[in-house]
Design a protein around this motif. Structure first.
Motif, PDB file in Angstrom:
ATOM      1  N   GLN A  78       0.758  -1.394  -0.074  1.00 34.94           N
ATOM      2  CA  GLN A  78       0.013   0.042  -0.056  1.00 34.94           C
ATOM      3  C   GLN A  78       0.852   1.334   0.007  1.00 34.94           C
ATOM      4  O   GLN A  78       0.615   1.996  -0.659  1.00 34.94           O
ATOM      5  CB  GLN A  78      -0.730   0.015   1.128  1.00 34.94           C
ATOM      6  CG  GLN A  78      -2.233  -0.708   0.907  1.00 34.94           C
ATOM      7  CD  GLN A  78      -2.755  -1.111   2.378  1.00 34.94           C
ATOM      8  OE1 GLN A  78      -2.596  -0.316   3.513  1.00 34.94           O
ATOM      9  NE2 GLN A  78      -3.546  -2.145   2.525  1.00 34.94           N
ATOM     10  N   SER A  79       1.905   1.303   0.698  1.00 37.46           N
ATOM     11  CA  SER A  79       2.859   2.383   0.956  1.00 37.46           C
ATOM     12  C   SER A  79       3.441   2.600  -0.349  1.00 37.46           C
ATOM     13  O   SER A  79       4.057   3.602  -0.826  1.00 37.46           O
ATOM     14  CB  SER A  79       3.748   2.619   2.282  1.00 37.46           C
ATOM     15  OG  SER A  79       4.624   1.557   2.009  1.00 37.46           O
ATOM     16  N   VAL A  80       3.852   1.535  -1.040  1.00 38.22           N
ATOM     17  CA  VAL A  80       4.755   1.547  -2.225  1.00 38.22           C
ATOM     18  C   VAL A  80       3.690   2.369  -3.237  1.00 38.22           C
ATOM     19  O   VAL A  80       4.348   2.994  -3.906  1.00 38.22           O
ATOM     20  CB  VAL A  80       4.997   0.066  -2.921  1.00 38.22           C
ATOM     21  CG1 VAL A  80       5.711   0.156  -4.148  1.00 38.22           C
ATOM     22  CG2 VAL A  80       6.250  -0.655  -1.720  1.00 38.22           C
ATOM     23  N   ALA A  81       2.519   1.539  -3.302  1.00 38.73           N
ATOM     24  CA  ALA A  81       1.608   2.318  -4.107  1.00 38.73           C
ATOM     25  C   ALA A  81       1.343   3.949  -3.835  1.00 38.73           C
ATOM     26  O   ALA A  81       1.177   4.541  -4.981  1.00 38.73           O
ATOM     27  CB  ALA A  81       0.192   1.648  -4.149  1.00 38.73           C
ATOM     28  N   ARG A  82       1.425   4.270  -2.713  1.00 42.29           N
ATOM     29  CA  ARG A  82       1.272   5.617  -2.393  1.00 42.29           C
ATOM     30  C   ARG A  82       2.680   6.472  -2.505  1.00 42.29           C
ATOM     31  O   ARG A  82       2.422   7.715  -2.238  1.00 42.29           O
ATOM     32  CB  ARG A  82       0.859   5.947  -1.106  1.00 42.29           C
ATOM     33  CG  ARG A  82      -0.745   5.457  -0.998  1.00 42.29           C
ATOM     34  CD  ARG A  82      -1.478   6.003   0.373  1.00 42.29           C
ATOM     35  NE  ARG A  82      -2.460   5.182   0.887  1.00 42.29           N
ATOM     36  CZ  ARG A  82      -2.412   4.420   1.713  1.00 42.29           C
ATOM     37  NH1 ARG A  82      -1.683   4.557   2.948  1.00 42.29           N
ATOM     38  NH2 ARG A  82      -3.541   3.598   2.136  1.00 42.29           N
ATOM     39  N   GLN A  83       3.464   5.691  -2.782  1.00 44.30           N
ATOM     40  CA  GLN A  83       4.956   6.430  -2.866  1.00 44.30           C
ATOM     41  C   GLN A  83       5.305   7.039  -1.544  1.00 44.30           C
ATOM     42  O   GLN A  83       5.905   8.327  -1.472  1.00 44.30           O
ATOM     43  CB  GLN A  83       5.037   7.295  -3.928  1.00 44.30           C
ATOM     44  CG  GLN A  83       4.970   6.684  -5.328  1.00 44.30           C
ATOM     45  CD  GLN A  83       5.370   7.263  -6.445  1.00 44.30           C
ATOM     46  OE1 GLN A  83       4.573   8.459  -6.704  1.00 44.30           O
ATOM     47  NE2 GLN A  83       6.387   7.063  -7.198  1.00 44.30           N
ATOM     48  N   THR A  84       5.068   6.467  -0.488  1.00 45.96           N
ATOM     49  CA  THR A  84       5.288   7.191   0.794  1.00 45.96           C
ATOM     50  C   THR A  84       5.828   5.888   1.738  1.00 45.96           C
ATOM     51  O   THR A  84       5.180   4.688   1.927  1.00 45.96           O
ATOM     52  CB  THR A  84       3.953   7.475   1.560  1.00 45.96           C
ATOM     53  OG1 THR A  84       3.521   8.326   0.639  1.00 45.96           O
ATOM     54  CG2 THR A  84       4.514   8.241   3.034  1.00 45.96           C
ATOM     55  N   PRO A  85       7.139   6.039   2.186  1.00 45.33           N
ATOM     56  CA  PRO A  85       7.639   4.879   3.045  1.00 45.33           C
ATOM     57  C   PRO A  85       6.856   4.365   4.200  1.00 45.33           C
ATOM     58  O   PRO A  85       6.297   5.140   4.870  1.00 45.33           O
ATOM     59  CB  PRO A  85       9.022   5.388   3.644  1.00 45.33           C
ATOM     60  CG  PRO A  85       9.346   6.544   2.843  1.00 45.33           C
ATOM     61  CD  PRO A  85       7.945   7.228   2.328  1.00 45.33           C
TER      62      PRO A  85
END
Ligand SMILES: Nc1ncnc2c1ncn2[C@@H]1O[C@H](COP(=O)(O)OP(=O)(O)O)[C@@H](O)[C@H]1O
Ligand SMILES: [Mg+2]
Length: 292
Positions: free
Chosen positions: A237-244
């Motif tokens: 999910q965080s990869v998709a949002r580009q947030t660590p």
């Protein structure tokens, strides 16, 4: 741009620095045998853990084939380390400011090949990076997978190497192959194992036991199990949002496990080689031996 004379002065100045004058910087390479096991996610979020724990950390995106720290952060670096070498770009201009004060150095493709070709290039890189190293407490390197020359150079140039595997048999076999090559190139490196995407502690422990047993029986090195990360839907999910994930969900299982690993690493004793990373990385020792 620097003139030729000033560049040469830099090179001589750095070469004169003795081991005592160089601040010890902890260098941790993150690598694996198989691709897609979580190196970039671990490197980025581990670097952020260190930063949160008050250590000035530099994250080097040293996966020269599939550099993707920038994608994980949604940033678009203007320059890479290759520009610093080839186009005389100042190394400080290549650095990217990440979250939590993290500094990021995009290595770009072709760096390792460049270094292999030309001693002057190697010296320039050494100067640029030794300067950088002096301002950090820790350097985390996200390397590529496998046992190709570039990956091994980066990994064996570090004092400490974290090998990541998942419980998959192919990942385990490839992790062993990577450990074999790295330990043969840098017998002094401390090797750690991190089991990613495990279903349970038991599963992670079993993977750790299997690999450690083979390493102890067949290689002249030891492998310390560092810990494990559960398979956690917050990661994709965080990869998709580009947030660590460490920032998107500091309390999710992946974040809490990684924070424990970071704290553990900081408690472990470190043996500094007393050489700059880039001295190691550039294989200066190797060259010295060849010249002797
Ligand atoms: N602990 C985890 N739980 C769930 N998914 C994960 C975990 N670690 C990594 N992944 C997923 O695996 C994929 C590969 O991760 P990445 O860090 O890019 O691997 P590598 O750098 O080794 O190629 C990503 O899509 C990521 O979402
Ligand atoms: Mg990667």
């Amino acid at each position: 741009m620097k003139d030729q004379a000033s560049k040469l002065r830099d090179i001589h100045r750095i070469k004169r620095l003795t081991a005592e004058q160089l601040r010890p910087v902890r260098r941790l390479a993150v690598t694996s045998g198989k691709g897609g096991v979580g190196k970039s996610n671990v490197s980025l979020n581990l670097a952020l853990c260190f930063q949160k724990l008050g250590r000035r950390t530099l994250l080097v995106d040293a996966d020269t084939n599939l550099a993707n720290i920038d994608i994980l952060l949604g940033i678009n670096p203007e320059f890479t380390l290759a520009d610093a070498i080839l186009k005389d770009q100042f190394i400080m201009d290549v650095l990217v400011q990440g979250p939590e004060g993290l500094r990021i150095l995009p290595a770009g493709s072709g760096v390792v090949e460049l270094v292999g070709l030309d001693e002057m290039v190697a010296d320039r890189l050494s100067v640029a990076l030794s300067e950088l190293e002096r301002h950090q407490d820790l350097i985390v390197l996200d390397t590529g997978a496998g046992i190709s020359e570039g990956v091994v150079e980066f990994a064996s140039g570090s004092d400490e190497v974290i090998i990541i595997t998942t419980p998959e048999p192919t990942a385990i076999t490839d992790a062993y192959a990577a450990i074999k090559v790295i330990s043969s190139r840098n017998a002094a490196a401390k090797l750690y194992l991190l089991v990613n995407q495990a279903k349970s502690k038991e599963e992670a422990d079993e993977v750790g036991r299997k690999i450690s047993l083979v390493v102890e029986n067949y290689l002249a090195t030891t492998l310390e199990t560092l810990g494990w990360l559960p398979s956690d839907p917050h990661v994709p999910q965080s990869v998709a949002r580009q947030t660590p994930f460490l920032l998107a969900c500091p309390r999710c299982p992946a974040s809490t496990h990684l924070m424990m690993i970071a704290r553990r690493l900081l408690r472990l004793p470190v043996q500094f080689t007393g050489r700059t990373f880039f001295h190691n990385f550039l294989g200066a020792g190797k060259r010295e031996k060849e010249l002797a």
